[in-house]
Design a protein around this motif. Structure first.
Motif, mmCIF file in Angstrom:
data_model
loop_
_atom_site.group_PDB
_atom_site.id
_atom_site.type_symbol
_atom_site.label_atom_id
_atom_site.label_comp_id
_atom_site.label_asym_id
_atom_site.label_seq_id
_atom_site.Cartn_x
_atom_site.Cartn_y
_atom_site.Cartn_z
ATOM 1 N N SER A 205 -58.427 11.987 88.436
ATOM 2 C CA SER A 205 -57.552 11.417 89.212
ATOM 3 C C SER A 205 -56.028 11.007 88.715
ATOM 4 O O SER A 205 -55.034 11.365 89.187
ATOM 5 N N SER A 206 -56.062 10.569 87.418
ATOM 6 C CA SER A 206 -54.841 10.628 86.955
ATOM 7 C C SER A 206 -54.158 11.896 86.507
ATOM 8 O O SER A 206 -52.986 11.996 86.467
ATOM 9 N N ALA A 207 -54.919 12.895 86.142
ATOM 10 C CA ALA A 207 -54.485 14.365 85.929
ATOM 11 C C ALA A 207 -53.930 14.781 87.191
ATOM 12 O O ALA A 207 -52.882 15.257 87.216
ATOM 13 N N ILE A 208 -54.729 14.649 88.178
ATOM 14 C CA ILE A 208 -54.028 15.077 89.693
ATOM 15 C C ILE A 208 -52.712 14.325 89.884
ATOM 16 O O ILE A 208 -51.852 15.084 90.379
ATOM 17 N N GLU A 209 -52.896 13.177 89.712
ATOM 18 C CA GLU A 209 -51.493 12.382 89.934
ATOM 19 C C GLU A 209 -50.374 13.043 88.944
ATOM 20 O O GLU A 209 -49.155 13.031 89.662
ATOM 21 N N THR A 210 -50.467 13.168 87.757
ATOM 22 C CA THR A 210 -49.625 13.602 86.852
ATOM 23 C C THR A 210 -49.021 15.121 87.347
ATOM 24 O O THR A 210 -48.062 15.186 87.340
ATOM 25 N N ARG A 211 -50.169 15.660 87.633
ATOM 26 C CA ARG A 211 -49.714 17.316 88.163
ATOM 27 C C ARG A 211 -48.812 16.999 89.422
ATOM 28 O O ARG A 211 -47.794 17.693 89.423
ATOM 29 N N GLY A 212 -49.029 16.271 90.415
ATOM 30 C CA GLY A 212 -48.666 15.989 91.485
ATOM 31 C C GLY A 212 -46.872 15.404 91.166
ATOM 32 O O GLY A 212 -45.995 16.154 92.062
ATOM 33 N N ARG A 213 -46.795 14.393 90.416
ATOM 34 C CA ARG A 213 -45.528 14.266 89.871
ATOM 35 C C ARG A 213 -44.730 15.138 89.399
ATOM 36 O O ARG A 213 -43.528 15.215 89.774
ATOM 37 N N LYS A 214 -45.168 16.012 88.539
ATOM 38 C CA LYS A 214 -44.459 17.295 87.965
ATOM 39 C C LYS A 214 -44.195 18.130 89.162
ATOM 40 O O LYS A 214 -42.902 18.589 88.991
ATOM 41 N N GLU A 215 -44.993 18.372 89.786
ATOM 42 C CA GLU A 215 -44.946 19.417 90.934
ATOM 43 C C GLU A 215 -43.700 18.871 91.645
ATOM 44 O O GLU A 215 -42.665 19.626 92.389
ATOM 45 N N ASP A 216 -43.634 17.420 92.456
ATOM 46 C CA ASP A 216 -42.831 16.890 92.989
ATOM 47 C C ASP A 216 -41.302 16.822 92.513
ATOM 48 O O ASP A 216 -40.438 17.362 93.037
ATOM 49 N N CYS A 217 -41.291 16.671 91.027
ATOM 50 C CA CYS A 217 -39.907 16.940 90.538
ATOM 51 C C CYS A 217 -39.296 18.033 90.479
ATOM 52 O O CYS A 217 -38.303 18.339 90.602
ATOM 53 N N GLU A 218 -40.196 19.133 90.270
ATOM 54 C CA GLU A 218 -39.621 20.432 90.083
ATOM 55 C C GLU A 218 -39.301 20.788 91.634
ATOM 56 O O GLU A 218 -38.144 21.544 91.901
ATOM 57 N N LEU A 219 -39.711 20.455 92.812
ATOM 58 C CA LEU A 219 -39.460 20.639 93.894
ATOM 59 C C LEU A 219 -38.232 20.010 94.168
ATOM 60 O O LEU A 219 -37.302 20.659 94.960
ATOM 61 N N VAL A 220 -38.106 18.745 93.831
ATOM 62 C CA VAL A 220 -36.716 18.302 94.035
ATOM 63 C C VAL A 220 -35.727 18.697 93.494
ATOM 64 O O VAL A 220 -34.404 18.714 93.956
ATOM 65 N N GLU A 221 -35.794 19.080 92.174
ATOM 66 C CA GLU A 221 -34.707 19.898 91.329
ATOM 67 C C GLU A 221 -34.076 20.967 92.239
ATOM 68 O O GLU A 221 -32.912 21.208 92.376
ATOM 69 N N GLU A 243 -37.233 27.716 103.186
ATOM 70 C CA GLU A 243 -36.588 28.678 102.244
ATOM 71 C C GLU A 243 -37.634 28.348 101.033
ATOM 72 O O GLU A 243 -37.645 29.367 100.003
ATOM 73 N N LEU A 244 -38.093 27.216 100.607
ATOM 74 C CA LEU A 244 -38.993 26.809 99.356
ATOM 75 C C LEU A 244 -40.341 27.007 99.739
ATOM 76 O O LEU A 244 -41.072 26.675 98.857
ATOM 77 N N TYR A 245 -40.876 27.647 100.864
ATOM 78 C CA TYR A 245 -42.040 27.834 101.329
ATOM 79 C C TYR A 245 -43.082 26.583 101.182
ATOM 80 O O TYR A 245 -44.319 26.624 100.460
ATOM 81 N N VAL A 246 -42.585 25.238 101.468
ATOM 82 C CA VAL A 246 -43.417 24.306 101.716
ATOM 83 C C VAL A 246 -43.176 23.620 103.163
ATOM 84 O O VAL A 246 -42.148 23.896 103.904
ATOM 85 N N SER A 247 -44.204 22.882 103.446
ATOM 86 C CA SER A 247 -44.033 22.331 104.811
ATOM 87 C C SER A 247 -43.014 21.275 104.758
ATOM 88 O O SER A 247 -42.745 20.617 103.813
ATOM 89 N N ARG A 248 -42.536 21.084 105.823
ATOM 90 C CA ARG A 248 -41.346 19.811 106.162
ATOM 91 C C ARG A 248 -42.038 18.594 105.563
ATOM 92 O O ARG A 248 -41.286 17.740 104.920
#
Length: 323
Positions: A205-221, A243-248
């Motif tokens: 669960s921690s690894a999934i959360e960490t990966r999620g945070r990293k993906e979120d930060c990359e998307l926000v950038e 444009e970024l191929y993600v859902s709203r």
């Protein structure tokens, strides 16, 4: 009926019976499980195994053979949490020699039943502690703890041997024939087998959360780059998401999680900051400024400016002129 047949359920015997037969162990019952020594003619060492209910088996062995042996095993479907010496670890499917240590190499895996062969070399230490879970064990814990172990069958797939849970070695060390002869051994081992799974679940669960945070930060950038450099375009949350191929919803959730505000709010702030800089010059009309910061209609710009700044664009310009 021998001790192995009387001491282990039939479907659990498949995990240790070949070793007992081919290495001529004479297994004897102890407080928890069965224990046997390797005959001196074959080498030195022991095997201890104990059933934890009908669907889980813990085993520990330490062997050094005088002569090489091709050990054939015939397990049914199972999952396993394991700690072992280099030689035992390298006998596992997919084991990597480059990452193995002399002792306490950790692994967690699932395997389909069948026949396997392992060549055991003479004079080499084969030592391991393993907790073997049958599919029925997972079904039972998922039923008993649906909010925690609903996906327990998948957590072994996410095990990272280079970053194992810090508690796992300690948990596996607690399984020993010395502890197995003491009162309370059976409930103690039951709890440890469940704790091992819970530890992997927490790490997963921690690894999934960490990966999620990293993906979120990359998307926000990427969103920030679009807003900073292209705010004058007719951008919307929907157009950025496309444009970024993600859902709203994914875009909005990630941006709010990282920045503490919505994408539309961030875009409006950027546009209003740019509008204020343009109005501070005093020469550009409000309608031109509206178009320059991405508003096709002056009325929409006026409404957004009032919401963000607290006054109308005209009032802001008048305030600047009075200074």
């Amino acid at each position: 009926m021998n001790a192995l047949q009387s001491g282990l359920p039939q479907h659990l015997r498949t995990f240790v019976e070949p070793q007992v037969e081919q290495l001529s162990f004479a297994m004897e019952p102890i407080q928890c499980g069965l224990y046997g020594k390797l005959p001196e003619s074959l080498g030195e060492g022991f095997l201890w195994t104990a059933p934890l209910g009908e669907d889980c088996l813990v085993s520990k062995h330490s062997l050094r053979l005088k002569h090489p042996l091709s050990l054939e095993e015939r397990p049914t479907d199972f999952s396993c949490i394991f700690s072992g010496s280099r030689a035992t670890f390298l006998s596992l499917p997919g084991a990597n020699d480059r990452t193995s240590a002399e002792m306490e190499n950790l692994a967690a895996f699932s395997q389909v039943g069948g026949t396997t062969c392992c060549l055991m070399e003479a004079g080499v230490l084969y030592e391991s502690t393993s907790i073997t879970y049958t599919p029925d064990y997972f079904d039972k814990v998922a039923k008993d703890f649906p909010n925690d172990f609903g996906t327990v069958g998948n957590i072994l797939k996410s095990f990272n041997p280079s970053e194992p849970p810090v508690e796992m070695k300690s948990i596996l060390r607690s399984f020993s024939p010395q502890r197995a002869i003491l009162p309370g051994a059976t409930p103690f081992f039951h709890a440890k087998a469940l704790e091992a799974l819970a530890t992997l679940l927490a790490q997963s669960s921690s690894a999934i959360e960490t990966r999620g945070r990293k993906e979120d930060c990359e998307l926000v950038e990427r969103v920030e780059e679009i807003i900073l450099t292209r705010f004058a375009e007719p951008l919307t949350v929907g157009s950025i998401a496309s444009e970024l191929y993600v859902s709203r919803s994914k875009l909005s959730e990630a941006f709010r999680h990282v920045c503490g505000m919505g994408v539309a709010e961030r875009l409006r702030k950027q546009r209003m900051n740019a509008a204020c800089r343009l109005m501070d010059g005093g020469r550009t009309s409000v309608s031109d400024i509206a178009r320059a910061v991405g508003y096709a209609r002056t009325s929409s710009f006026d409404e957004a400016f009032r919401r963000e700044i607290g006054c109308s664009p005209t009032a802001w310009k008048d305030r600047y002129r009075a200074q």
